[in-house]
Every structure is written in structure tokens, then in C-alpha cells.
Design an enzyme around this catalytic site. Structure first.
Site, PDB file in Angstrom:
ATOM      1  N   TYR A  69       0.859  -1.188   0.000  1.00 51.32           N
ATOM      2  CA  TYR A  69       0.000   0.000   0.000  1.00 51.32           C
ATOM      3  C   TYR A  69       0.892   1.234   0.000  1.00 51.32           C
ATOM      4  CZ  TYR A  69      -3.797   3.082   1.743  1.00 51.32           C
ATOM      5  OH  TYR A  69      -4.720   4.085   1.923  1.00 51.32           O
ATOM      6  N   LYS A 115      -1.200  -1.147  -4.253  1.00 50.39           N
ATOM      7  CA  LYS A 115      -2.329  -0.216  -4.154  1.00 50.39           C
ATOM      8  C   LYS A 115      -1.694   1.161  -4.126  1.00 50.39           C
ATOM      9  CE  LYS A 115      -5.367   1.562  -0.632  1.00 50.39           C
ATOM     10  NZ  LYS A 115      -5.309   2.779  -1.394  1.00 50.39           N
TER      11      LYS A 115
HETATM   12  C1  LIG Z   1      -4.932  10.237   0.981  1.00 53.10           C
HETATM   13  C2  LIG Z   1      -6.071   9.253   0.938  1.00 53.10           C
HETATM   14  O1  LIG Z   1      -6.660   8.986   1.916  1.00 53.10           O
HETATM   15  N1  LIG Z   1      -6.327   8.727  -0.227  1.00 53.10           N
HETATM   16  C3  LIG Z   1      -7.431   7.864  -0.449  1.00 53.10           C
HETATM   17  C4  LIG Z   1      -7.016   6.506  -0.878  1.00 53.10           C
HETATM   18  O2  LIG Z   1      -5.978   5.984  -0.752  1.00 53.10           O
HETATM   19  C5  LIG Z   1      -8.351   8.448  -1.495  1.00 53.10           C
HETATM   20  O3  LIG Z   1      -9.448   7.597  -1.672  1.00 53.10           O
HETATM   21  C6  LIG Z   1      -8.817   9.818  -1.097  1.00 53.10           C
HETATM   22  O4  LIG Z   1      -9.515   9.781   0.107  1.00 53.10           O
HETATM   23  C7  LIG Z   1      -9.696  10.416  -2.176  1.00 53.10           C
HETATM   24  O5  LIG Z   1      -9.038  10.336  -3.388  1.00 53.10           O
HETATM   25  C8  LIG Z   1     -10.109  11.827  -1.852  1.00 53.10           C
HETATM   26  O6  LIG Z   1      -9.004  12.683  -1.817  1.00 53.10           O
HETATM   27  C1  LIG Z   2      -8.478   5.228   0.369  1.00 60.01           C
HETATM   28  C2  LIG Z   2      -7.775   4.127   0.915  1.00 60.01           C
HETATM   29  O1  LIG Z   2      -7.331   3.295   0.222  1.00 60.01           O
HETATM   30  C3  LIG Z   2      -7.680   3.998   2.355  1.00 60.01           C
HETATM   31  O2  LIG Z   2      -8.384   4.686   3.066  1.00 60.01           O
HETATM   32  O3  LIG Z   2      -6.888   3.204   2.823  1.00 60.01           O
END
Ligand SMILES: CC(=O)N[C@H](C=O)[C@@H](O)[C@H](O)[C@H](O)CO
Ligand SMILES: CC(=O)C(=O)O
Length: 329
Positions: free
Chosen positions: A169, A199
Site C-alpha cells: 500500500y 495499491k
Molecule cells: C490520501 C487518501 O486517503 N487517499 C485515499 C485513498 O488511498 C483516497 O481515496 C482519497 O480519500 C480520495 O481520493 C479523496 O481525496
Molecule cells: C483510500 C484508501 O485506500 C484507504 O483509506 O486506505
């Protein structure tokens, strides 16, 4: 009887016609919400894990968002603010909830500051009947600083998860671990038998493209604001926070892109980005939980150091969402 038979034959010719002229292209691209963690109030105001809400959450995702996979205990699940026991209990609740909606693909995040905890979480995930795979983000305080350190840290966690598959991740904005993912992908693929990819939550699309070009492993895309860019570059699925409440729009973007309707894909992507631009000034996780609540599912508070929106902030957010027409999307 004859009439029934005749209409069945008619039905058959209609189906044959449809299948012949509109062959179904079954897409494997999945939208996977990184689910929020439900909390209830407690005496000291830090939030008590409330797994009783998981079943309603699963139903909400299935019925209102057309979702059948979840990423449990990631960033938006506030995993690093949970204890080891809470993380296990949370995962068990999702595994128990899955059959009530006809099954779910459950991916569990097992990364932790202590490698011992990460290994324990990986073994726990494996021990449950119903977890499809795991993923792990790196430690964020004492951080791995090279590809070889990262592989060395990742390998025992992967081994504990085996035979489940595991993804790395990558979320450098939160972890500050900014190791070259293309180099890591090559090294991890050859060293770790159950490693299946990354991911990828970052805006560096050059590196993302290099990873895809290597042709090893799957690349899950983690930036909802540029979901369709990720698809263009070769993402195999997307994991993101907004798919808990914006999935109908995101599915439209995915399907438009897959059917070659680029203009329409851009329009749906524009909506996703507009929603994120509207929500972010109110704070990521608290604001998104507030949105889910406005849609009828109360997942409770967030855990300190995060704080929930004040009532007036919630009202303003709702006003802003109404102004962009979100509730009619
Ligand atoms: C930094 C963060 O949390 N990224 C999320 C996934 O990894 C995203 O799903 C964001 O929440 C989304 O893109 C909105 O900014
Ligand atoms: C957005 C996402 O992948 C997380 O919340 O871990």
C-alpha cells in the site's frame, strides 16, 4: 400451455438476438471502498469501536452503491488509531456481515508501526474464512529507506499472510515512505511468492505508468479525483474513500470509459472531482462520514486526534453539496 411454450421460445429468440448483437463485455475492473470505521460515543469522548453498524454499512454499500468488495482498516478506516484487538474485531465484523448481502470480497489492511503487529494481523486475516487478500502500508516513524529495506520488512508479513495474496500500500503523502515503486515492484515480485502488486495512492503518474509497463502484478488506483486517468494508464481496480457514497457516479465513469465514451467519462470524472473539491475543505474523513450520514447511514464519530464536524459545518457542507446537485446524482 402452448402459449407459455410459445412465449418462452420468443423470450429465447430475444435473448439470442441480444447476446448476438450486444455481446456482454464483462469487466473485471472493481470499485473498492476503503470503508470508514464506525464508532459510538463513550464516556471519555474518544470513540468506541461500534461493529454493530457494519451490517447496515454492508447493506448500504450493496443496495445503494452497487458495491461488493471492501478494503477494511486502511487510511480512511483510521487503522493506525485502532488497537490491534480493535482491528481484529473490525475485520471479523465485516467477515460476519458479508453473507447477509450475498458475499463480499474483503481485502484487509494489515500494515502497522510494529512489524510484530503487522504479522499478527496478517495471520489473523488468514485464519478467517472470508478474507480474500491483504495489503500493508509501511511503518511511518522508523521508515524503510531503500527498496531492500522495504522488501526485508514486507517479506515476513507476506509469509504470515500466505496463501492469501498481499499488495503493498503506497501512500507517501501519509507515510512519507517515497521509495521508487517500479524498483520495488520488480524486487518484491521476485522475492515474495504471494505478492500481487501495489495499491497506489499518489499523483506521480509517471511512476505508475512505469509500474504498469513492467507487466508484473496488478495496480490498484487510489486517487479518486483521477480515477479515469488511472484506468487509461492500466489500473486493474480502484480503492478509494469516496466509493462509499459516490459509487454510482464512479461506476458511470468506469462504464463510460470502458465503452469508449471518453466525453462522458470525463463528465463523470468531473463530478467526482467536484465532490472532492467541495468536501475536502471540511476535512477528509470527518466530512466524508458526515456525507454518509446525510445519506441515511450514521457511522458515528471519528477517533481523536480527528474531530467530527460541528453542527454548523455539517449544515454548510450540506448546503455546498446541494449547490453542486450531489444529492440528485
Ligand atoms: C490520501 C487518501 O486517503 N487517499 C485515499 C485513498 O488511498 C483516497 O481515496 C482519497 O480519500 C480520495 O481520493 C479523496 O481525496
Ligand atoms: C483510500 C484508501 O485506500 C484507504 O483509506 O486506505
Amino acid at each position: 400451455m402452448d402459449r407459455i411454450f410459445a412465449s418462452l421460445m420468443n423470450l429465447r429468440s430475444i435473448v439470442t438476438f441480444l447476446v448476438f448483437f450486444f455481446p456482454l463485455t464483462v469487466s473485471s475492473f472493481d470499485l473498492i471502498p476503503a470503508v470508514f470505521t464506525p464508532f459510538s460515543e463513550d464516556e471519555i469522548g474518544i470513540g468506541k469501536l461500534d461493529t454493530s453498524k457494519v451490517i447496515d454499512y454492508a447493506k448500504f454499500l450493496k443496495q445503494k452503491q452497487n458495491i461488493s468488495s471492501v478494503f477494511v482498516g486502511g487510511t480512511n478506516g483510521e487503522s493506525l488509531s485502532l488497537t490491534l484487538e480493535e482491528r481484529k474485531t473490525l475485520l471479523e465484523a465485516w467477515v460476519e456481515a458479508a453473507p447477509s448481502i450475498g458475499g463480499m470480497t474483503i481485502i484487509s489492511h494489515v500494515g502497522a508501526e510494529s512489524i510484530v503487529d503487522a504479522i499478527a494481523l496478517a495471520s489473523h486475516a488468514k485464519s478467517l474464512d472470508g478474507v480474500a487478500s491483504v495489503a500493508a502500508m509501511p511503518p511511518t516513524f522508523f521508515r524503510p529507506s531503500s527498496v531492500s529495506e522495504l522488501v526485508a520488512w514486507f517479506s515476513p508479513i507476506a509469509e504470515a499472510a500466505y496463501p492469501l495474496t498481499i499488495k503493498y500500500y503506497h501512500i507517501p503523502s501519509m507515510t512519507n515512505v517515497a521509495i521508487d515503486m517500479d524498483e520495488f515492484l520488480v524486487a518484491a515480485s521476485s522475492a515474495i511468492p504471494n505478492f500481487t502488486g501495489i495499491k497506489y495512492t499518489d499523483t506521480d503518474l509517471y511512476t505508475f505508468t512505469k509500474c504498469v509497463s513492467l507487466g508484473v502484478g496488478e495496480m490498484f488506483y487510489g486517487k479518486d479525483e483521477t480515477l479515469t486517468s488511472g484506468m487509461l494508464l492500466g489500473a486493474t481496480s480502484a480503492v478509494g474513500s469516496t466509493y462509499s457514497f459516490l459509487a454510482p457516479t464512479a461506476w458511470s465513469a468506469v462504464h463510460a470509459w470502458e465503452s469508449g465514451n471518453v466525453k462522458s467519462a470525463q463528465e463523470y470524472q468531473g463530478k467526482i472531482t467536484l465532490l472532492i473539491n467541495t468536501m475536502l475543505p471540511y476535512g477528509g474523513i470527518p466530512a466524508q462520514k458526515a456525507i454518509v450520514k446525510m445519506m441515511g447511514l450514521d457511522l458515528g464519530n471519528v477517533r481523536l486526534p480527528l474531530t467530527a464536524l460541528e453542527e454548523d459545518q455539517e449544515a454548510n457542507l450540506k448546503k455546498d453539496l446541494n449547490a453542486i446537485g450531489f444529492f440528485d446524482w
